[in-house]
Design a protein around this motif. Sequence first.
Motif, PDB file in Angstrom:
ATOM      1  N   GLU A  56       0.838  -1.394  -0.009  1.00 21.94           N
ATOM      2  CA  GLU A  56      -0.079   0.023   0.110  1.00 21.94           C
ATOM      3  C   GLU A  56       0.785   1.256   0.144  1.00 21.94           C
ATOM      4  O   GLU A  56       0.541   2.242   0.767  1.00 21.94           O
ATOM      5  N   TYR A  57       1.853   1.278  -0.855  1.00 25.47           N
ATOM      6  CA  TYR A  57       2.776   2.415  -1.022  1.00 25.47           C
ATOM      7  C   TYR A  57       2.024   3.494  -1.437  1.00 25.47           C
ATOM      8  O   TYR A  57       1.149   3.620  -2.214  1.00 25.47           O
ATOM      9  N   GLY A  58       2.111   4.669  -0.636  1.00 28.40           N
ATOM     10  CA  GLY A  58       1.238   5.884  -0.789  1.00 28.40           C
ATOM     11  C   GLY A  58       0.145   6.027  -0.049  1.00 28.40           C
ATOM     12  O   GLY A  58      -0.551   7.102  -0.070  1.00 28.40           O
ATOM     13  N   SER A  61      -1.064   9.606   2.318  1.00 34.71           N
ATOM     14  CA  SER A  61      -0.234  10.698   1.869  1.00 34.71           C
ATOM     15  C   SER A  61      -0.787  11.772   1.440  1.00 34.71           C
ATOM     16  O   SER A  61      -2.197  11.598   0.987  1.00 34.71           O
ATOM     17  N   SER A  62      -0.609  12.996   1.589  1.00 34.59           N
ATOM     18  CA  SER A  62      -1.048  14.091   0.939  1.00 34.59           C
ATOM     19  C   SER A  62      -0.892  14.087  -0.557  1.00 34.59           C
ATOM     20  O   SER A  62       0.156  14.004  -1.165  1.00 34.59           O
ATOM     21  N   ARG A  63      -2.085  14.385  -1.292  1.00 33.62           N
ATOM     22  CA  ARG A  63      -2.255  14.257  -2.409  1.00 33.62           C
ATOM     23  C   ARG A  63      -1.239  15.123  -3.528  1.00 33.62           C
ATOM     24  O   ARG A  63      -0.632  14.407  -4.426  1.00 33.62           O
ATOM     25  N   ASP A  64      -1.151  16.218  -3.259  1.00 35.12           N
ATOM     26  CA  ASP A  64      -0.332  17.305  -3.911  1.00 35.12           C
ATOM     27  C   ASP A  64       1.144  16.680  -4.065  1.00 35.12           C
ATOM     28  O   ASP A  64       1.851  16.681  -5.107  1.00 35.12           O
ATOM     29  N   SER A  82       2.421  -3.241  -3.326  1.00 34.29           N
ATOM     30  CA  SER A  82       1.293  -2.784  -3.645  1.00 34.29           C
ATOM     31  C   SER A  82       1.152  -1.300  -3.616  1.00 34.29           C
ATOM     32  O   SER A  82       2.015  -0.780  -2.759  1.00 34.29           O
ATOM     33  N   PHE A  83       0.120  -0.823  -4.287  1.00 37.13           N
ATOM     34  CA  PHE A  83      -0.125   0.666  -4.186  1.00 37.13           C
ATOM     35  C   PHE A  83      -1.238   1.235  -3.865  1.00 37.13           C
ATOM     36  O   PHE A  83      -2.349   0.705  -4.119  1.00 37.13           O
ATOM     37  N   GLU A  84      -1.436   2.152  -3.264  1.00 35.67           N
ATOM     38  CA  GLU A  84      -2.534   2.970  -2.998  1.00 35.67           C
ATOM     39  C   GLU A  84      -2.895   3.553  -4.428  1.00 35.67           C
ATOM     40  O   GLU A  84      -2.320   4.293  -4.943  1.00 35.67           O
ATOM     41  N   ARG A  85      -4.405   3.365  -4.889  1.00 32.42           N
ATOM     42  CA  ARG A  85      -4.684   3.561  -6.272  1.00 32.42           C
ATOM     43  C   ARG A  85      -4.523   4.822  -6.758  1.00 32.42           C
ATOM     44  O   ARG A  85      -3.814   5.122  -7.578  1.00 32.42           O
ATOM     45  N   ALA A 149       8.931  -7.185 -12.457  1.00 36.58           N
ATOM     46  CA  ALA A 149       7.998  -6.665 -11.683  1.00 36.58           C
ATOM     47  C   ALA A 149       6.993  -6.307 -12.673  1.00 36.58           C
ATOM     48  O   ALA A 149       7.291  -6.119 -13.975  1.00 36.58           O
ATOM     49  N   VAL A 150       5.709  -6.060 -12.428  1.00 34.84           N
ATOM     50  CA  VAL A 150       4.685  -5.799 -13.304  1.00 34.84           C
ATOM     51  C   VAL A 150       4.502  -4.321 -13.293  1.00 34.84           C
ATOM     52  O   VAL A 150       4.446  -3.456 -12.458  1.00 34.84           O
ATOM     53  N   CYS A 151       4.428  -3.701 -14.628  1.00 33.45           N
ATOM     54  CA  CYS A 151       4.282  -2.151 -14.800  1.00 33.45           C
ATOM     55  C   CYS A 151       2.956  -1.844 -14.640  1.00 33.45           C
ATOM     56  O   CYS A 151       1.918  -2.371 -15.113  1.00 33.45           O
ATOM     57  N   ARG A 152       2.818  -1.068 -13.454  1.00 34.32           N
ATOM     58  CA  ARG A 152       1.321  -0.584 -13.146  1.00 34.32           C
ATOM     59  C   ARG A 152       0.781   0.701 -13.689  1.00 34.32           C
ATOM     60  O   ARG A 152      -0.041   1.519 -13.252  1.00 34.32           O
ATOM     61  N   ILE A 153       1.299   0.854 -14.909  1.00 34.56           N
ATOM     62  CA  ILE A 153       0.610   1.659 -15.818  1.00 34.56           C
ATOM     63  C   ILE A 153      -0.484   0.940 -16.361  1.00 34.56           C
ATOM     64  O   ILE A 153      -0.226   0.261 -16.945  1.00 34.56           O
ATOM     65  N   ASP A 154      -1.613   1.041 -15.867  1.00 31.59           N
ATOM     66  CA  ASP A 154      -2.824   0.035 -16.037  1.00 31.59           C
ATOM     67  C   ASP A 154      -3.529   0.389 -17.364  1.00 31.59           C
ATOM     68  O   ASP A 154      -4.558  -0.456 -17.617  1.00 31.59           O
TER      69      ASP A 154
END
Length: 157
Positions: A56-58, A61-64, A82-85, A149-154
């Motif tokens: 859940e990286y991110g 976090s403050s969005r800006d 994994s990433f925060e969406r 690693a999987v490119c998470r540009i979806d």
Amino acid sequence: MMRGTFANIRLKNLLVPGKEGGITLHPSSKDPISIYNAAMKYKDDGIPLIIIAGKEYGSGSSRDWAAKGPALLGVRAVIAESFERIHRSNLIGMGVLPLQFEEGQNYQTLGISGSEVFDIEGLIDDLKPRKKITVSATSEDGSKKNFTAVCRIDTPK
């Protein structure tokens, strides 16, 4: 704001075990220095940075500045479990490549310390959503570990 990026007093950087806060190591010093100062030294040397992260990286976090700060510090890729969406989308918008470890893998299972030199292959020729990207991690002793690693540009947009 760049100085405040990664300056949380509870940040755990595994390059500096047993200590918390916005500090890291840089080859020019045996003692920990601020992440900002290390990033500026790498920038002066023309060395792009990556972040190796957990789950859940991110999150939280403050969005800006959550993506803008790392990009300005010279981070060009994040490899995480994994990433925060929304944060993942913001990284892409700032030109930071989100890569995700394959299922069941992380820095521990791969034996990565973070002090290696990383090469990310296959970005120029055929980058596409969810592409498996080869990453090479070369240790100081010259030994090399390759993983995908999987490119998470979806999406193609």
